[in-house]
Design a protein around this motif. Structure first.
Motif, mmCIF file in Angstrom:
data_model
loop_
_atom_site.group_PDB
_atom_site.id
_atom_site.type_symbol
_atom_site.label_atom_id
_atom_site.label_comp_id
_atom_site.label_asym_id
_atom_site.label_seq_id
_atom_site.Cartn_x
_atom_site.Cartn_y
_atom_site.Cartn_z
ATOM 1 N N LYS A 22 0.831 -1.207 0.000
ATOM 2 C CA LYS A 22 0.000 0.000 0.000
ATOM 3 C C LYS A 22 0.866 1.257 0.000
ATOM 4 O O LYS A 22 0.566 2.235 -0.686
ATOM 5 N N SER A 23 1.943 1.237 0.771
ATOM 6 C CA SER A 23 2.796 2.430 0.854
ATOM 7 C C SER A 23 3.558 2.670 -0.447
ATOM 8 O O SER A 23 3.746 3.815 -0.854
ATOM 9 N N LEU A 24 3.984 1.597 -1.112
ATOM 10 C CA LEU A 24 4.744 1.757 -2.356
ATOM 11 C C LEU A 24 3.849 2.050 -3.551
ATOM 12 O O LEU A 24 4.342 2.483 -4.599
ATOM 13 N N SER A 25 2.540 1.833 -3.398
ATOM 14 C CA SER A 25 1.622 2.116 -4.514
ATOM 15 C C SER A 25 1.566 3.603 -4.830
ATOM 16 O O SER A 25 1.093 3.996 -5.896
ATOM 17 N N GLN A 42 -5.458 -10.730 -4.317
ATOM 18 C CA GLN A 42 -6.367 -9.916 -5.126
ATOM 19 C C GLN A 42 -7.116 -8.899 -4.270
ATOM 20 O O GLN A 42 -7.380 -7.778 -4.719
ATOM 21 N N ALA A 43 -7.426 -9.273 -3.037
ATOM 22 C CA ALA A 43 -8.127 -8.353 -2.138
ATOM 23 C C ALA A 43 -7.244 -7.145 -1.810
ATOM 24 O O ALA A 43 -7.720 -6.001 -1.762
ATOM 25 N N VAL A 44 -5.941 -7.392 -1.589
ATOM 26 C CA VAL A 44 -5.012 -6.291 -1.326
ATOM 27 C C VAL A 44 -4.882 -5.410 -2.576
ATOM 28 O O VAL A 44 -4.888 -4.179 -2.484
ATOM 29 N N ALA A 45 -4.782 -6.050 -3.739
ATOM 30 C CA ALA A 45 -4.681 -5.296 -4.988
ATOM 31 C C ALA A 45 -5.916 -4.425 -5.207
ATOM 32 O O ALA A 45 -5.806 -3.259 -5.622
ATOM 33 N N SER A 51 -7.895 3.010 -3.580
ATOM 34 C CA SER A 51 -7.255 4.200 -3.014
ATOM 35 C C SER A 51 -6.427 4.965 -4.043
ATOM 36 O O SER A 51 -6.344 6.192 -3.996
ATOM 37 N N HIS A 52 -5.792 4.219 -4.939
ATOM 38 C CA HIS A 52 -4.915 4.807 -5.964
ATOM 39 C C HIS A 52 -5.280 4.211 -7.329
ATOM 40 O O HIS A 52 -4.650 3.250 -7.781
ATOM 41 N N GLU A 56 -0.240 0.751 -10.731
ATOM 42 C CA GLU A 56 -0.059 -0.483 -11.500
ATOM 43 C C GLU A 56 0.137 -1.627 -10.518
ATOM 44 O O GLU A 56 1.196 -1.741 -9.890
ATOM 45 N N VAL A 57 -0.861 -2.453 -10.357
ATOM 46 C CA VAL A 57 -0.794 -3.523 -9.363
ATOM 47 C C VAL A 57 -1.505 -4.767 -9.884
ATOM 48 O O VAL A 57 -2.587 -4.681 -10.462
ATOM 49 N N GLU A 58 -0.852 -5.908 -9.696
ATOM 50 C CA GLU A 58 -1.409 -7.186 -10.120
ATOM 51 C C GLU A 58 -1.212 -8.202 -9.003
ATOM 52 O O GLU A 58 -0.288 -8.088 -8.193
ATOM 53 N N ALA A 59 -2.069 -9.219 -8.984
ATOM 54 C CA ALA A 59 -1.969 -10.275 -7.976
ATOM 55 C C ALA A 59 -1.513 -11.570 -8.636
ATOM 56 O O ALA A 59 -1.808 -11.828 -9.800
ATOM 57 N N SER A 60 -0.777 -12.375 -7.865
ATOM 58 C CA SER A 60 -0.252 -13.636 -8.384
ATOM 59 C C SER A 60 -0.121 -14.631 -7.242
ATOM 60 O O SER A 60 0.080 -14.247 -6.088
#
Length: 220
Positions: A22-25, A42-45, A51-52, A56-60
Protein backbone atom coordinates in the motif's frame (compact mmCIF):
# COMPACT_ATOMS: atom_id res chain seq x y z
CA UNK A 1 11.50 10.23 -17.34
CA UNK A 2 12.47 7.52 -14.90
CA UNK A 3 11.72 3.95 -15.97
CA UNK A 4 9.03 2.24 -13.92
CA UNK A 5 10.51 -0.51 -11.78
CA UNK A 6 8.64 -3.73 -11.14
CA UNK A 7 8.53 -4.95 -7.55
CA UNK A 8 7.43 -8.44 -6.53
CA UNK A 9 6.18 -8.54 -2.94
CA UNK A 10 6.17 -12.13 -1.73
CA UNK A 11 3.81 -12.52 1.20
CA UNK A 12 1.75 -9.52 0.12
CA UNK A 13 -1.38 -10.70 1.95
CA UNK A 14 0.30 -10.59 5.37
CA UNK A 15 0.26 -7.56 7.66
CA UNK A 16 3.72 -6.36 6.66
CA UNK A 17 3.45 -7.34 3.01
CA UNK A 18 0.13 -5.54 2.57
CA UNK A 19 1.40 -2.47 4.44
CA UNK A 20 4.50 -2.29 2.23
CA UNK A 21 2.43 -2.76 -0.93
CA UNK A 22 0.00 0.00 0.00
CA UNK A 23 2.80 2.43 0.85
CA UNK A 24 4.74 1.76 -2.36
CA UNK A 25 1.62 2.12 -4.51
CA UNK A 26 2.13 5.89 -4.16
CA UNK A 27 5.37 5.64 -6.13
CA UNK A 28 6.33 5.05 -9.74
CA UNK A 29 6.35 1.28 -9.40
CA UNK A 30 4.57 -1.69 -10.92
CA UNK A 31 3.62 -4.01 -8.07
CA UNK A 32 3.23 -7.77 -8.33
CA UNK A 33 1.53 -9.00 -5.17
CA UNK A 34 2.30 -12.63 -4.41
CA UNK A 35 0.53 -14.88 -1.91
CA UNK A 36 -0.23 -18.58 -1.68
CA UNK A 37 -3.89 -17.62 -1.45
CA UNK A 38 -4.62 -15.74 -4.67
CA UNK A 39 -7.93 -14.39 -3.35
CA UNK A 40 -6.12 -12.62 -0.50
CA UNK A 41 -3.55 -11.11 -2.86
CA UNK A 42 -6.37 -9.92 -5.13
CA UNK A 43 -8.13 -8.35 -2.14
CA UNK A 44 -5.01 -6.29 -1.33
CA UNK A 45 -4.68 -5.30 -4.99
CA UNK A 46 -8.33 -4.21 -5.07
CA UNK A 47 -7.88 -2.13 -1.92
CA UNK A 48 -4.88 -0.41 -3.49
CA UNK A 49 -6.76 0.32 -6.72
CA UNK A 50 -9.64 1.79 -4.74
CA UNK A 51 -7.25 4.20 -3.01
CA UNK A 52 -4.92 4.81 -5.96
CA UNK A 53 -6.79 4.18 -9.25
CA UNK A 54 -3.67 4.89 -11.32
CA UNK A 55 -1.50 2.38 -9.47
CA UNK A 56 -0.06 -0.48 -11.50
CA UNK A 57 -0.79 -3.52 -9.36
CA UNK A 58 -1.41 -7.19 -10.12
CA UNK A 59 -1.97 -10.27 -7.98
CA UNK A 60 -0.25 -13.64 -8.38
CA UNK A 61 0.01 -16.95 -6.57
CA UNK A 62 3.36 -17.81 -8.17
CA UNK A 63 6.33 -16.10 -6.54
CA UNK A 64 8.73 -17.56 -9.11
CA UNK A 65 6.92 -16.04 -12.09
CA UNK A 66 6.51 -12.70 -10.34
CA UNK A 67 10.17 -12.64 -9.33
CA UNK A 68 11.20 -13.44 -12.89
CA UNK A 69 9.38 -10.28 -14.05
CA UNK A 70 10.57 -8.12 -11.18
CA UNK A 71 13.53 -5.77 -10.84
CA UNK A 72 13.23 -5.85 -7.05
CA UNK A 73 11.93 -8.68 -4.86
CA UNK A 74 10.66 -8.08 -1.34
CA UNK A 75 10.50 -11.20 0.81
CA UNK A 76 7.77 -10.03 3.19
CA UNK A 77 7.72 -13.35 5.01
CA UNK A 78 8.77 -14.63 8.44
CA UNK A 79 12.32 -15.87 8.88
CA UNK A 80 11.15 -19.48 8.92
CA UNK A 81 9.78 -19.07 5.38
CA UNK A 82 12.81 -17.37 3.81
CA UNK A 83 14.54 -20.63 2.90
CA UNK A 84 11.50 -21.85 0.99
CA UNK A 85 11.18 -18.51 -0.79
CA UNK A 86 14.86 -18.60 -1.73
CA UNK A 87 14.47 -22.06 -3.23
CA UNK A 88 11.55 -20.88 -5.36
CA UNK A 89 13.18 -17.73 -6.72
CA UNK A 90 16.90 -18.60 -6.82
CA UNK A 91 17.06 -19.24 -10.57
CA UNK A 92 15.24 -16.01 -11.47
CA UNK A 93 16.74 -13.66 -8.87
CA UNK A 94 20.29 -13.44 -10.27
CA UNK A 95 21.72 -9.92 -9.89
CA UNK A 96 18.39 -8.65 -8.60
CA UNK A 97 17.78 -6.82 -5.35
CA UNK A 98 16.14 -9.05 -2.75
CA UNK A 99 14.93 -7.29 0.39
CA UNK A 100 14.80 -9.21 3.65
CA UNK A 101 12.38 -7.75 6.21
CA UNK A 102 12.47 -10.75 8.56
CA UNK A 103 13.37 -10.72 12.23
CA UNK A 104 14.38 -14.23 13.40
CA UNK A 105 12.45 -14.14 16.68
CA UNK A 106 12.00 -17.12 18.94
CA UNK A 107 8.55 -18.21 20.10
CA UNK A 108 8.73 -16.30 23.37
CA UNK A 109 10.08 -13.02 21.91
CA UNK A 110 13.00 -12.96 24.30
CA UNK A 111 15.74 -13.77 21.80
CA UNK A 112 16.67 -14.61 18.24
CA UNK A 113 16.99 -18.08 16.72
CA UNK A 114 20.02 -17.11 14.62
CA UNK A 115 23.58 -17.48 15.89
CA UNK A 116 25.20 -14.32 17.36
CA UNK A 117 27.56 -13.97 14.40
CA UNK A 118 24.92 -13.97 11.66
CA UNK A 119 21.46 -12.61 10.78
CA UNK A 120 18.37 -13.47 8.76
CA UNK A 121 19.60 -11.27 5.91
CA UNK A 122 23.06 -12.84 5.86
CA UNK A 123 21.53 -16.30 5.84
CA UNK A 124 19.32 -15.28 2.91
CA UNK A 125 22.39 -13.97 1.08
CA UNK A 126 24.00 -17.41 1.45
CA UNK A 127 20.90 -18.99 -0.08
CA UNK A 128 20.91 -16.42 -2.92
CA UNK A 129 24.63 -15.92 -3.62
CA UNK A 130 24.02 -14.23 -6.97
CA UNK A 131 21.43 -11.75 -5.67
CA UNK A 132 21.91 -8.40 -3.96
CA UNK A 133 20.32 -8.94 -0.56
CA UNK A 134 19.44 -5.78 1.36
CA UNK A 135 18.00 -5.52 4.86
CA UNK A 136 15.13 -3.03 5.09
CA UNK A 137 11.74 -2.47 6.70
CA UNK A 138 12.54 -4.82 9.60
CA UNK A 139 12.74 -1.99 12.16
CA UNK A 140 9.19 -0.79 11.44
CA UNK A 141 5.83 -2.17 12.53
CA UNK A 142 3.04 -2.67 9.99
CA UNK A 143 1.02 0.16 11.60
CA UNK A 144 3.91 2.58 11.01
CA UNK A 145 3.38 2.47 7.24
CA UNK A 146 0.00 4.16 7.60
CA UNK A 147 1.43 6.55 10.24
CA UNK A 148 5.15 7.06 9.54
CA UNK A 149 5.08 10.37 11.44
CA UNK A 150 4.70 9.49 15.12
CA UNK A 151 4.30 12.20 17.74
CA UNK A 152 5.37 14.78 15.18
CA UNK A 153 8.53 12.97 14.10
CA UNK A 154 9.13 10.95 10.95
CA UNK A 155 10.23 7.45 11.91
CA UNK A 156 13.65 6.31 10.73
CA UNK A 157 13.98 3.11 8.69
CA UNK A 158 17.37 1.46 8.63
CA UNK A 159 18.96 -0.22 5.62
CA UNK A 160 21.98 -2.53 5.34
CA UNK A 161 23.65 -4.10 2.32
CA UNK A 162 26.86 -4.67 0.42
CA UNK A 163 25.97 -3.17 -2.96
CA UNK A 164 25.98 0.63 -3.20
CA UNK A 165 23.60 0.83 -6.15
CA UNK A 166 21.16 -1.53 -4.43
CA UNK A 167 21.32 0.56 -1.25
CA UNK A 168 20.45 3.70 -3.23
CA UNK A 169 17.50 1.96 -4.88
CA UNK A 170 16.17 0.71 -1.54
CA UNK A 171 16.70 4.15 -0.01
CA UNK A 172 14.27 5.49 -2.61
CA UNK A 173 11.75 2.77 -1.70
CA UNK A 174 11.98 3.69 1.97
CA UNK A 175 11.41 7.36 1.13
CA UNK A 176 8.38 6.48 -0.98
CA UNK A 177 6.99 4.49 1.94
CA UNK A 178 7.16 7.64 4.04
CA UNK A 179 10.12 6.92 6.31
CA UNK A 180 13.46 8.66 6.79
CA UNK A 181 16.03 6.23 5.35
CA UNK A 182 19.32 5.63 7.15
CA UNK A 183 21.96 3.40 5.58
CA UNK A 184 23.39 1.70 8.65
CA UNK A 185 26.23 -0.20 6.97
CA UNK A 186 26.98 -3.39 5.12
CA UNK A 187 24.91 -6.56 5.40
CA UNK A 188 26.71 -7.63 8.58
CA UNK A 189 24.92 -4.78 10.39
CA UNK A 190 21.65 -6.67 9.85
CA UNK A 191 22.17 -8.57 13.10
CA UNK A 192 22.14 -5.29 15.00
CA UNK A 193 19.01 -4.11 13.18
CA UNK A 194 17.23 -7.37 13.96
CA UNK A 195 18.12 -7.05 17.64
CA UNK A 196 16.87 -3.46 17.61
CA UNK A 197 13.48 -4.66 16.49
CA UNK A 198 13.47 -7.46 19.04
CA UNK A 199 13.93 -4.76 21.69
CA UNK A 200 11.18 -2.59 20.20
CA UNK A 201 8.79 -5.56 20.21
CA UNK A 202 9.64 -6.28 23.84
CA UNK A 203 9.06 -2.62 24.76
CA UNK A 204 5.77 -2.62 22.87
CA UNK A 205 4.60 -5.63 24.84
CA UNK A 206 5.71 -4.08 28.14
CA UNK A 207 4.40 -0.55 27.66
CA UNK A 208 1.51 -1.16 25.22
CA UNK A 209 2.51 1.11 22.33
CA UNK A 210 -0.32 -0.49 20.32
CA UNK A 211 2.25 -1.49 17.65
CA UNK A 212 2.66 2.14 16.63
CA UNK A 213 6.25 2.91 17.54
CA UNK A 214 9.53 3.44 15.75
CA UNK A 215 13.17 4.40 16.07
CA UNK A 216 14.42 7.97 15.68
CA UNK A 217 18.03 9.16 15.69
CA UNK A 218 18.21 12.67 17.13
CA UNK A 219 21.27 14.68 16.12
CA UNK A 220 22.50 18.12 15.13
Amino acid sequence: MKTTQTIAIIGASGNMGAAIAKSLSKGNYRLLLCANDLDKAQAVAKEIKNSHPDAEVEASDCSRDASWEADIIIAAVPYAAEKEVAERIKEVANQKIVISIANPLNDTYDGLVTAPDTSAAEELQKLLPNSKVVKAFNTTFAADFATPVIDGRQADAFIAGNDEEALQTVTELVETAGFNPIVAGDLAVSGTLERMQLLLIQLNMKYDYNWLAGWKILHQ
